[in-house]
Motif scaffolding. Sequence first.
Motif, PDB file in Angstrom:
ATOM      1  N   LEU A  73      35.554  58.763  67.791  1.00 23.79           N
ATOM      2  CA  LEU A  73      35.561  58.128  69.112  1.00 23.79           C
ATOM      3  C   LEU A  73      36.979  57.822  69.582  1.00 23.79           C
ATOM      4  CD1 LEU A  73      32.516  55.689  69.041  1.00 23.79           C
ATOM      5  CD2 LEU A  73      32.878  57.623  70.576  1.00 23.79           C
ATOM      6  N   SER A  74      37.834  57.369  68.660  1.00 24.60           N
ATOM      7  CA  SER A  74      39.236  57.142  69.051  1.00 24.60           C
ATOM      8  C   SER A  74      39.881  58.467  69.440  1.00 24.60           C
ATOM      9  CB  SER A  74      40.027  56.449  67.933  1.00 24.60           C
ATOM     10  OG  SER A  74      40.374  57.351  66.898  1.00 24.60           O
ATOM     11  N   GLY A  75      39.530  59.520  68.693  1.00 22.75           N
ATOM     12  CA  GLY A  75      40.050  60.853  69.027  1.00 22.75           C
ATOM     13  C   GLY A  75      39.555  61.348  70.374  1.00 22.75           C
ATOM     14  N   VAL A  76      38.289  61.058  70.677  1.00 19.70           N
ATOM     15  CA  VAL A  76      37.737  61.443  71.982  1.00 19.70           C
ATOM     16  C   VAL A  76      38.490  60.719  73.088  1.00 19.70           C
ATOM     17  CG1 VAL A  76      35.712  61.302  73.487  1.00 19.70           C
ATOM     18  CG2 VAL A  76      35.451  62.050  71.125  1.00 19.70           C
ATOM     19  N   GLY A  77      38.752  59.437  72.880  1.00 17.80           N
ATOM     20  CA  GLY A  77      39.506  58.674  73.882  1.00 17.80           C
ATOM     21  C   GLY A  77      40.882  59.269  74.115  1.00 17.80           C
ATOM     22  N   ILE A  78      41.586  59.552  73.037  1.00 15.91           N
ATOM     23  CA  ILE A  78      42.919  60.164  73.142  1.00 15.91           C
ATOM     24  C   ILE A  78      42.814  61.542  73.781  1.00 15.91           C
ATOM     25  CG2 ILE A  78      44.808  61.151  71.769  1.00 15.91           C
ATOM     26  CD1 ILE A  78      44.360  58.724  69.850  1.00 15.91           C
ATOM     27  N   ASN A  79      41.833  62.312  73.319  1.00 11.39           N
ATOM     28  CA  ASN A  79      41.630  63.654  73.863  1.00 11.39           C
ATOM     29  C   ASN A  79      41.413  63.596  75.364  1.00 11.39           C
ATOM     30  OD1 ASN A  79      40.141  66.088  74.723  1.00 11.39           O
ATOM     31  ND2 ASN A  79      40.117  66.607  72.557  1.00 11.39           N
ATOM     32  N   MET A  80      40.556  62.701  75.813  1.00  6.05           N
ATOM     33  CA  MET A  80      40.223  62.631  77.234  1.00  6.05           C
ATOM     34  C   MET A  80      41.397  62.138  78.079  1.00  6.05           C
ATOM     35  SD  MET A  80      37.374  64.070  77.428  1.00  6.05           S
ATOM     36  CE  MET A  80      37.180  63.840  79.192  1.00  6.05           C
ATOM     37  N   VAL A  81      42.174  61.191  77.557  1.00  7.82           N
ATOM     38  CA  VAL A  81      43.348  60.711  78.304  1.00  7.82           C
ATOM     39  C   VAL A  81      44.344  61.859  78.486  1.00  7.82           C
ATOM     40  CG1 VAL A  81      45.384  59.211  78.159  1.00  7.82           C
ATOM     41  CG2 VAL A  81      43.112  58.276  77.701  1.00  7.82           C
ATOM     42  N   VAL A  82      44.631  62.574  77.425  1.00  8.07           N
ATOM     43  CA  VAL A  82      45.585  63.687  77.510  1.00  8.07           C
ATOM     44  C   VAL A  82      45.003  64.800  78.393  1.00  8.07           C
ATOM     45  CG1 VAL A  82      46.801  65.467  76.169  1.00  8.07           C
ATOM     46  CG2 VAL A  82      46.651  63.124  75.290  1.00  8.07           C
ATOM     47  N   TYR A  83      43.709  65.089  78.214  1.00  4.15           N
ATOM     48  CA  TYR A  83      43.035  66.122  79.005  1.00  4.15           C
ATOM     49  C   TYR A  83      43.119  65.800  80.501  1.00  4.15           C
ATOM     50  CZ  TYR A  83      39.214  69.134  80.647  1.00  4.15           C
ATOM     51  OH  TYR A  83      38.450  70.071  81.308  1.00  4.15           O
ATOM     52  N   MET A  84      42.762  64.568  80.865  1.00  2.00           N
ATOM     53  CA  MET A  84      42.784  64.195  82.285  1.00  2.00           C
ATOM     54  C   MET A  84      44.204  64.164  82.841  1.00  2.00           C
ATOM     55  SD  MET A  84      39.586  61.519  82.684  1.00  2.00           S
ATOM     56  CE  MET A  84      40.154  60.343  81.489  1.00  2.00           C
ATOM     57  N   TYR A  85      45.170  63.836  82.001  1.00  2.00           N
ATOM     58  CA  TYR A  85      46.567  63.864  82.419  1.00  2.00           C
ATOM     59  C   TYR A  85      46.967  65.288  82.816  1.00  2.00           C
ATOM     60  CZ  TYR A  85      51.658  63.788  82.121  1.00  2.00           C
ATOM     61  OH  TYR A  85      52.991  63.940  82.398  1.00  2.00           O
ATOM     62  N   PHE A  86      46.619  66.256  81.978  1.00  2.00           N
ATOM     63  CA  PHE A  86      46.966  67.641  82.297  1.00  2.00           C
ATOM     64  C   PHE A  86      46.172  68.165  83.493  1.00  2.00           C
ATOM     65  CE2 PHE A  86      49.003  67.588  78.169  1.00  2.00           C
ATOM     66  CZ  PHE A  86      50.130  68.366  78.400  1.00  2.00           C
ATOM     67  N   ILE A  87      44.930  67.745  83.618  1.00  2.00           N
ATOM     68  CA  ILE A  87      44.122  68.123  84.791  1.00  2.00           C
ATOM     69  C   ILE A  87      44.776  67.559  86.057  1.00  2.00           C
ATOM     70  CG2 ILE A  87      41.895  67.756  85.954  1.00  2.00           C
ATOM     71  CD1 ILE A  87      41.772  69.865  83.704  1.00  2.00           C
ATOM     72  N   ALA A  88      45.268  66.318  85.992  1.00  2.00           N
ATOM     73  CA  ALA A  88      45.942  65.689  87.139  1.00  2.00           C
ATOM     74  C   ALA A  88      47.213  66.445  87.516  1.00  2.00           C
ATOM     75  CB  ALA A  88      46.274  64.226  86.835  1.00  2.00           C
ATOM     76  N   LEU A  89      47.815  67.119  86.533  1.00  2.00           N
ATOM     77  CA  LEU A  89      49.002  67.944  86.803  1.00  2.00           C
ATOM     78  C   LEU A  89      48.629  69.351  87.270  1.00  2.00           C
ATOM     79  CD1 LEU A  89      51.233  67.028  83.712  1.00  2.00           C
ATOM     80  CD2 LEU A  89      51.458  66.190  86.070  1.00  2.00           C
ATOM     81  N   ASN A  90      47.344  69.551  87.541  1.00  2.00           N
ATOM     82  CA  ASN A  90      46.798  70.838  87.987  1.00  2.00           C
ATOM     83  C   ASN A  90      46.880  71.938  86.940  1.00  2.00           C
ATOM     84  OD1 ASN A  90      45.917  69.988  90.558  1.00  2.00           O
ATOM     85  ND2 ASN A  90      48.037  70.093  91.289  1.00  2.00           N
ATOM     86  N   ALA A  91      46.863  71.547  85.663  1.00  2.00           N
ATOM     87  CA  ALA A  91      46.820  72.546  84.592  1.00  2.00           C
ATOM     88  C   ALA A  91      45.409  73.123  84.531  1.00  2.00           C
ATOM     89  CB  ALA A  91      47.177  71.895  83.259  1.00  2.00           C
ATOM     90  N   ASN A  92      45.297  74.331  84.057  1.00  2.00           N
ATOM     91  CA  ASN A  92      44.004  74.955  83.820  1.00  2.00           C
ATOM     92  C   ASN A  92      43.237  74.105  82.812  1.00  2.00           C
ATOM     93  OD1 ASN A  92      42.355  76.825  81.865  1.00  2.00           O
ATOM     94  ND2 ASN A  92      42.442  77.897  83.838  1.00  2.00           N
ATOM     95  N   TYR A  93      41.944  73.937  83.003  1.00  2.00           N
ATOM     96  CA  TYR A  93      41.159  73.064  82.131  1.00  2.00           C
ATOM     97  C   TYR A  93      41.142  73.536  80.680  1.00  2.00           C
ATOM     98  CZ  TYR A  93      37.231  76.336  82.546  1.00  2.00           C
ATOM     99  OH  TYR A  93      36.428  77.446  82.502  1.00  2.00           O
ATOM    100  N   LEU A  94      41.229  74.846  80.435  1.00  2.00           N
ATOM    101  CA  LEU A  94      41.261  75.348  79.058  1.00  2.00           C
ATOM    102  C   LEU A  94      42.611  75.040  78.394  1.00  2.00           C
ATOM    103  CD1 LEU A  94      39.412  78.751  79.550  1.00  2.00           C
ATOM    104  CD2 LEU A  94      38.484  76.635  78.560  1.00  2.00           C
ATOM    105  N   VAL A  95      43.689  75.134  79.158  1.00  2.00           N
ATOM    106  CA  VAL A  95      45.019  74.761  78.654  1.00  2.00           C
ATOM    107  C   VAL A  95      45.052  73.265  78.369  1.00  2.00           C
ATOM    108  CG1 VAL A  95      47.487  74.606  79.237  1.00  2.00           C
ATOM    109  CG2 VAL A  95      46.188  76.674  79.807  1.00  2.00           C
ATOM    110  N   ALA A  96      44.487  72.482  79.277  1.00  2.00           N
ATOM    111  CA  ALA A  96      44.423  71.031  79.085  1.00  2.00           C
ATOM    112  C   ALA A  96      43.646  70.685  77.818  1.00  2.00           C
ATOM    113  CB  ALA A  96      43.776  70.365  80.300  1.00  2.00           C
TER     114      ALA A  96
END
Length: 144
Positions: A10-33
Amino acid sequence: MLMKFALVGLSGVGINMVVYMYFIALNANYLVAACCSFAVAVTNNFFWNVLWTFRGRAENRSITKKYLSFFIISSVNLAVNLLVLQLLVEYIQISETLAQLVSIALVSGLNFLLNYGITFSEKRCKQEKEASVSYEADCYTNLQ
């Protein structure tokens, strides 16, 4: 042990999602994120699993061997995650963020089973110890 693994996860999911959404906010491709967020989360999860979940298990293996095993298993899970993620986003048309959460949930069980059975396996450690004890006993017997 499963509960500890789930809490670390669960802590990993939280970290994963924060980093994932950060890259999505930068308009990165979702697979790259997803790949970038994986790299951060897998390292977090490894250290918490070594220090807490599987503490004292597989003591005969170095931290490097454990990390390589954990990383390889996690990479296999990443491949499955990416396939599910792409299926959910492109074919079922679920939002990228929700699809990432669903994908993580689907591969978590496989991740636990593989790491429990391989990376932090006690059976393998006991077999290696028994083999060395048996060898030493045979050598001692042959010396007499």
